[in-house]
Design a protein around this motif. Structure first.
Motif, PDB file in Angstrom:
ATOM      1  N   HIS A 151       0.850  -1.185   0.000  1.00 39.43           N
ATOM      2  CA  HIS A 151       0.000   0.000   0.000  1.00 39.43           C
ATOM      3  C   HIS A 151       0.888   1.238   0.000  1.00 39.43           C
ATOM      4  CE1 HIS A 151      -2.392  -3.296   1.738  1.00 39.43           C
ATOM      5  NE2 HIS A 151      -3.411  -2.705   1.126  1.00 39.43           N
ATOM      6  N   PRO A 152       0.896   2.003  -1.089  1.00 37.59           N
ATOM      7  CA  PRO A 152       1.783   3.164  -1.211  1.00 37.59           C
ATOM      8  C   PRO A 152       1.560   4.188  -0.107  1.00 37.59           C
ATOM      9  CG  PRO A 152       0.785   2.618  -3.325  1.00 37.59           C
ATOM     10  CD  PRO A 152       0.075   1.814  -2.297  1.00 37.59           C
ATOM     11  N   GLU A 153       2.622   4.913   0.218  1.00 41.06           N
ATOM     12  CA  GLU A 153       2.553   5.945   1.257  1.00 41.06           C
ATOM     13  C   GLU A 153       1.566   7.040   0.875  1.00 41.06           C
ATOM     14  OE1 GLU A 153       4.348   6.488   4.236  1.00 41.06           O
ATOM     15  OE2 GLU A 153       4.948   4.383   4.135  1.00 41.06           O
ATOM     16  N   SER A 154       1.457   7.291  -0.425  1.00 40.00           N
ATOM     17  CA  SER A 154       0.575   8.375  -0.877  1.00 40.00           C
ATOM     18  C   SER A 154      -0.876   7.955  -0.986  1.00 40.00           C
ATOM     19  CB  SER A 154       1.058   8.889  -2.239  1.00 40.00           C
ATOM     20  OG  SER A 154       1.069   7.828  -3.190  1.00 40.00           O
ATOM     21  N   GLY A 155      -1.174   6.704  -0.653  1.00 43.01           N
ATOM     22  CA  GLY A 155      -2.533   6.198  -0.758  1.00 43.01           C
ATOM     23  C   GLY A 155      -2.818   5.655  -2.144  1.00 43.01           C
ATOM     24  N   GLY A 156      -4.072   5.462  -2.435  1.00 43.00           N
ATOM     25  CA  GLY A 156      -4.450   4.927  -3.733  1.00 43.00           C
ATOM     26  C   GLY A 156      -4.477   3.412  -3.729  1.00 43.00           C
ATOM     27  N   ALA A 157      -4.610   2.845  -4.917  1.00 45.75           N
ATOM     28  CA  ALA A 157      -4.728   1.397  -5.055  1.00 45.75           C
ATOM     29  C   ALA A 157      -3.434   0.705  -4.639  1.00 45.75           C
ATOM     30  CB  ALA A 157      -5.074   1.037  -6.490  1.00 45.75           C
ATOM     31  N   PRO A 158      -3.542  -0.457  -3.981  1.00 47.27           N
ATOM     32  CA  PRO A 158      -2.338  -1.199  -3.617  1.00 47.27           C
ATOM     33  C   PRO A 158      -1.610  -1.709  -4.859  1.00 47.27           C
ATOM     34  CG  PRO A 158      -4.292  -2.520  -3.176  1.00 47.27           C
ATOM     35  CD  PRO A 158      -4.770  -1.156  -3.539  1.00 47.27           C
ATOM     36  N   ILE A 159      -0.317  -1.871  -4.724  1.00 47.49           N
ATOM     37  CA  ILE A 159       0.520  -2.337  -5.825  1.00 47.49           C
ATOM     38  C   ILE A 159       0.707  -3.841  -5.726  1.00 47.49           C
ATOM     39  CG2 ILE A 159       2.847  -2.228  -6.820  1.00 47.49           C
ATOM     40  CD1 ILE A 159       2.989   0.639  -5.862  1.00 47.49           C
ATOM     41  N   ALA A 160       0.438  -4.554  -6.819  1.00 48.47           N
ATOM     42  CA  ALA A 160       0.638  -6.007  -6.852  1.00 48.47           C
ATOM     43  C   ALA A 160       2.124  -6.309  -6.997  1.00 48.47           C
ATOM     44  CB  ALA A 160      -0.147  -6.622  -8.007  1.00 48.47           C
ATOM     45  N   CYS A 161       2.640  -7.152  -6.135  1.00 48.47           N
ATOM     46  CA  CYS A 161       4.055  -7.536  -6.154  1.00 48.47           C
ATOM     47  C   CYS A 161       4.195  -8.925  -6.785  1.00 48.47           C
ATOM     48  CB  CYS A 161       4.619  -7.563  -4.738  1.00 48.47           C
ATOM     49  SG  CYS A 161       4.394  -6.015  -3.819  1.00 48.47           S
ATOM     50  N   PRO A 162       5.234  -9.152  -7.599  1.00 48.22           N
ATOM     51  CA  PRO A 162       5.379 -10.429  -8.303  1.00 48.22           C
ATOM     52  C   PRO A 162       6.018 -11.538  -7.462  1.00 48.22           C
ATOM     53  CG  PRO A 162       7.148  -8.964  -8.958  1.00 48.22           C
ATOM     54  CD  PRO A 162       6.265  -8.176  -8.022  1.00 48.22           C
ATOM     55  N   LEU A 163       5.998 -11.401  -6.149  1.00 48.11           N
ATOM     56  CA  LEU A 163       6.678 -12.348  -5.261  1.00 48.11           C
ATOM     57  C   LEU A 163       6.187 -13.776  -5.467  1.00 48.11           C
ATOM     58  CD1 LEU A 163       8.636 -12.681  -2.802  1.00 48.11           C
ATOM     59  CD2 LEU A 163       6.584 -12.486  -1.360  1.00 48.11           C
ATOM     60  N   ILE A 164       7.135 -14.689  -5.674  1.00 48.44           N
ATOM     61  CA  ILE A 164       6.833 -16.119  -5.734  1.00 48.44           C
ATOM     62  C   ILE A 164       6.971 -16.730  -4.355  1.00 48.44           C
ATOM     63  CG2 ILE A 164       7.541 -18.355  -6.689  1.00 48.44           C
ATOM     64  CD1 ILE A 164       8.657 -16.823  -9.117  1.00 48.44           C
ATOM     65  N   SER A 165       8.089 -16.458  -3.712  1.00 42.83           N
ATOM     66  CA  SER A 165       8.377 -17.098  -2.431  1.00 42.83           C
ATOM     67  C   SER A 165       9.421 -16.289  -1.685  1.00 42.83           C
ATOM     68  CB  SER A 165       8.887 -18.523  -2.659  1.00 42.83           C
ATOM     69  OG  SER A 165       9.224 -19.162  -1.436  1.00 42.83           O
ATOM     70  N   ALA A 166       9.348 -16.338  -0.355  1.00 42.32           N
ATOM     71  CA  ALA A 166      10.349 -15.700   0.490  1.00 42.32           C
ATOM     72  C   ALA A 166      10.997 -16.747   1.381  1.00 42.32           C
ATOM     73  CB  ALA A 166       9.722 -14.608   1.346  1.00 42.32           C
ATOM     74  N   ILE A 167      12.322 -16.713   1.445  1.00 42.25           N
ATOM     75  CA  ILE A 167      13.062 -17.506   2.418  1.00 42.25           C
ATOM     76  C   ILE A 167      13.445 -16.555   3.537  1.00 42.25           C
ATOM     77  CG2 ILE A 167      15.128 -18.877   2.859  1.00 42.25           C
ATOM     78  CD1 ILE A 167      15.133 -19.695  -0.058  1.00 42.25           C
ATOM     79  N   THR A 168      13.112 -16.904   4.760  1.00 42.08           N
ATOM     80  CA  THR A 168      13.431 -16.051   5.899  1.00 42.08           C
ATOM     81  C   THR A 168      14.362 -16.803   6.840  1.00 42.08           C
ATOM     82  OG1 THR A 168      11.616 -16.748   7.356  1.00 42.08           O
ATOM     83  CG2 THR A 168      11.104 -15.092   5.681  1.00 42.08           C
ATOM     84  N   ALA A 169      15.014 -16.062   7.719  1.00 49.53           N
ATOM     85  CA  ALA A 169      15.948 -16.672   8.663  1.00 49.53           C
ATOM     86  C   ALA A 169      15.869 -15.947   9.993  1.00 49.53           C
ATOM     87  CB  ALA A 169      17.380 -16.631   8.122  1.00 49.53           C
ATOM     88  N   SER A 170      16.169 -16.696  11.053  1.00 47.68           N
ATOM     89  CA  SER A 170      16.181 -16.113  12.391  1.00 47.68           C
ATOM     90  C   SER A 170      17.019 -16.992  13.312  1.00 47.68           C
ATOM     91  CB  SER A 170      14.759 -15.987  12.941  1.00 47.68           C
ATOM     92  OG  SER A 170      14.773 -15.472  14.268  1.00 47.68           O
ATOM     93  N   ASN A 171      17.617 -16.342  14.312  1.00 49.38           N
ATOM     94  CA  ASN A 171      18.340 -17.091  15.337  1.00 49.38           C
ATOM     95  C   ASN A 171      17.431 -17.527  16.472  1.00 49.38           C
ATOM     96  OD1 ASN A 171      20.695 -16.523  13.898  1.00 49.38           O
ATOM     97  ND2 ASN A 171      21.080 -14.654  15.050  1.00 49.38           N
ATOM     98  N   GLU A 172      16.215 -17.002  16.482  1.00 49.31           N
ATOM     99  CA  GLU A 172      15.310 -17.297  17.595  1.00 49.31           C
ATOM    100  C   GLU A 172      13.862 -17.172  17.143  1.00 49.31           C
ATOM    101  OE1 GLU A 172      16.518 -14.325  20.353  1.00 49.31           O
ATOM    102  OE2 GLU A 172      15.774 -12.655  19.136  1.00 49.31           O
ATOM    103  N   LEU A 173      12.977 -17.769  17.927  1.00 45.46           N
ATOM    104  CA  LEU A 173      11.547 -17.669  17.653  1.00 45.46           C
ATOM    105  C   LEU A 173      11.025 -16.304  18.085  1.00 45.46           C
ATOM    106  CD1 LEU A 173      10.260 -21.183  18.782  1.00 45.46           C
ATOM    107  CD2 LEU A 173      10.341 -20.291  16.462  1.00 45.46           C
ATOM    108  N   PRO A 174       9.876 -15.891  17.540  1.00 41.00           N
ATOM    109  CA  PRO A 174       9.322 -14.594  17.942  1.00 41.00           C
ATOM    110  C   PRO A 174       8.879 -14.608  19.397  1.00 41.00           C
ATOM    111  CG  PRO A 174       7.739 -15.801  16.594  1.00 41.00           C
ATOM    112  CD  PRO A 174       9.032 -16.566  16.540  1.00 41.00           C
TER     113      PRO A 174
END
Length: 410
Positions: A151-174
């Motif tokens: 959702h852009p800072e200036s408002g308006g229609a949300p932008i569709a992102c072409p994301l297929i997949s995200a790999i995330t990492a962490s040393n600890e649980l939330p």
């Protein structure tokens, strides 16, 4: 689980339209990355299957376990993809993540954001320290992972992102409740730890001196990966027998006090389809349910129970292998408790107790593997227990008896 082949197609080979060349390339990538990162074969395959399912994954483990390096290596194999990487903190600004203000345009009185090189243009993302996301960026990150929207800072229609997949990492649980919302969106959760096998540790040290000549890495075109995610994987059949097995697994986990959401169960079906397709099959089998060991736990303490229940459904011999693993881990714990004992005491314990128990575990595991292989069932769980047995055996021989096991095939 085994894959039909690890030979990559010729670099110029094009996919005939059935996805077979793409699947072969991905299997070759799994092999190459697994060979580089020791004791990570199952991790790599789960990450690739998660990518093919269009879902997101988490690498959870202490610092220095190559989480970031592995993720970068894997994501760089997608030819033509826009990659986005970020190390999050509680001060991460959503604009920095998704599109900073265009200063040149602002000086002309126009407020707009720059999307290039940001999450809004990414096909694949690597998000490090995912749970350190501050409240300011949390909602945008959730929308990015869930709906592929910004959702852009200036408002308006949300932008569709072409994301297929995200790999995330962490040393600890939330720890914060707000971070738990992000955690829930990560379908595949994988614990990674330091190397356990002495021979692998020795190989790691040698690689620091002589890494060898790097081979040309296998890659897969972005368009072929997108076709696999959108077309080929969803077409993989899920037989009624597999659905029944999933129902039985859900019931057994509930009896053990472990409950997963309906959404997580539904999303896991696509992961099973991805696992089958990656193996070159057009129908899911109960062997693919091994992937669910990465899906159905919330905290690491629940993982052993999930693994055992999954093994019982996939292959009863795998459940027996876990029972043998308990005895192997008991020996490892006894060795740790004997730290500081004399070499004579250690040797006496190793010869009188540990050696015989480990030898019997090896024989029993070998028989289980032969039985499973003859029945056409997955041997992945048994292979993991065998690897752990050999790592513990090597540690006993090294610490208690003073042997150099780095070149010994146990």
């Amino acid at each position: 689980m085994t894959t039909p082949t690890t030979t990559a197609p010729a670099p110029g080979a094009t996919d005939p339209g059935d996805g077979s060349v793409t699947a072969a390339r991905l299997r070759a990538i799994c092999t190459e990355v697994s060979n580089r990162y020791l004791e990570r074969g199952g991790v790599v395959k789960a990450l690739v299957a998660c990518m093919l399912a269009g879902q997101h994954s988490l690498l959870l483990g202490p610092p220095g376990t190559a989480k970031s390096e592995l993720a970068r290596d894997l994501t760089s194999r997608i030819d033509g993809a826009e990659l986005w990487e970020i190390l999050l903190s509680k001060y991460s600004d959503p604009k920095k993540m998704f599109g900073p203000v265009d200063v040149a345009a602002l000086m002309k009185g126009v407020y707009q954001q720059v999307w290039d090189g940001r999450a809004t243009r990414a096909h694949i993302a690597f998000i490090d320290e995912i749970f350190k996301c501050g409240s300011g960026a949390l909602n945008e990150l959730l929308a990015f992972l869930n709906e592929r929207l910004y959702h852009p800072e200036s408002g308006g229609a949300p932008i569709a992102c072409p994301l297929i997949s995200a790999i995330t990492a962490s040393n600890e649980l939330p720890t914060a409740e707000e971070s738990a919302a992000v955690y829930d969106r990560l379908l595949v959760r994988i614990e990674v730890d330091y190397l356990s096998d002495e021979a692998n540790f020795t190989q790691l040290l040698r690689s620091a001196v002589d890494a060898g000549t790097p081979a040309i890495p296998t890659t897969v075109p972005l368009a072929d990966l997108q076709t696999a995610v959108r077309v080929h994987v969803p077409r993989v059949a899920v037989p009624d027998g597999v659905i029944d097995a999933i129902g039985a697994l859900r019931a057994s986990l509930r009896l053990a006090g472990l409950v997963a959401s309906d959404r997580r169960w539904r999303q896991s079906v696509r992961l099973l389809q991805a696992s089958a397709w990656l193996d070159g099959r057009q129908a899911v089998t109960t062997n693919d349910l091994e992937m669910l060991a990465h899906v159905l736990w919330n905290v690491p303490a629940e993982r052993p129970t999930v693994e055992r229940e999954v093994a019982q459904v996939v292959n009863p011999d795998g459940r027996l292998a876990f029972d043998l693993l308990d005895g192997i881990e008991e020996i490892a714990a006894q060795l740790a408790q004997m730290a500081g004992k004399s070499r004579e005491e250690l040797a006496d314990w190793a010869i009188k107790e540990a050696q015989g128990k480990l030898a019997k575990a090896e024989r029993d595991l070998t028989e289980l593997r032969k039985k499973s292989e003859a029945a056409g069932r997955s041997t992945a769980t048994i292979d993991e227990v065998i690897a752990r047995k050999r790592a513990v055996h090597a540690q006993v021989l090294t610490d208690a008896l003073g042997f150099n096991t780095s070149t010994v095939n146990l």
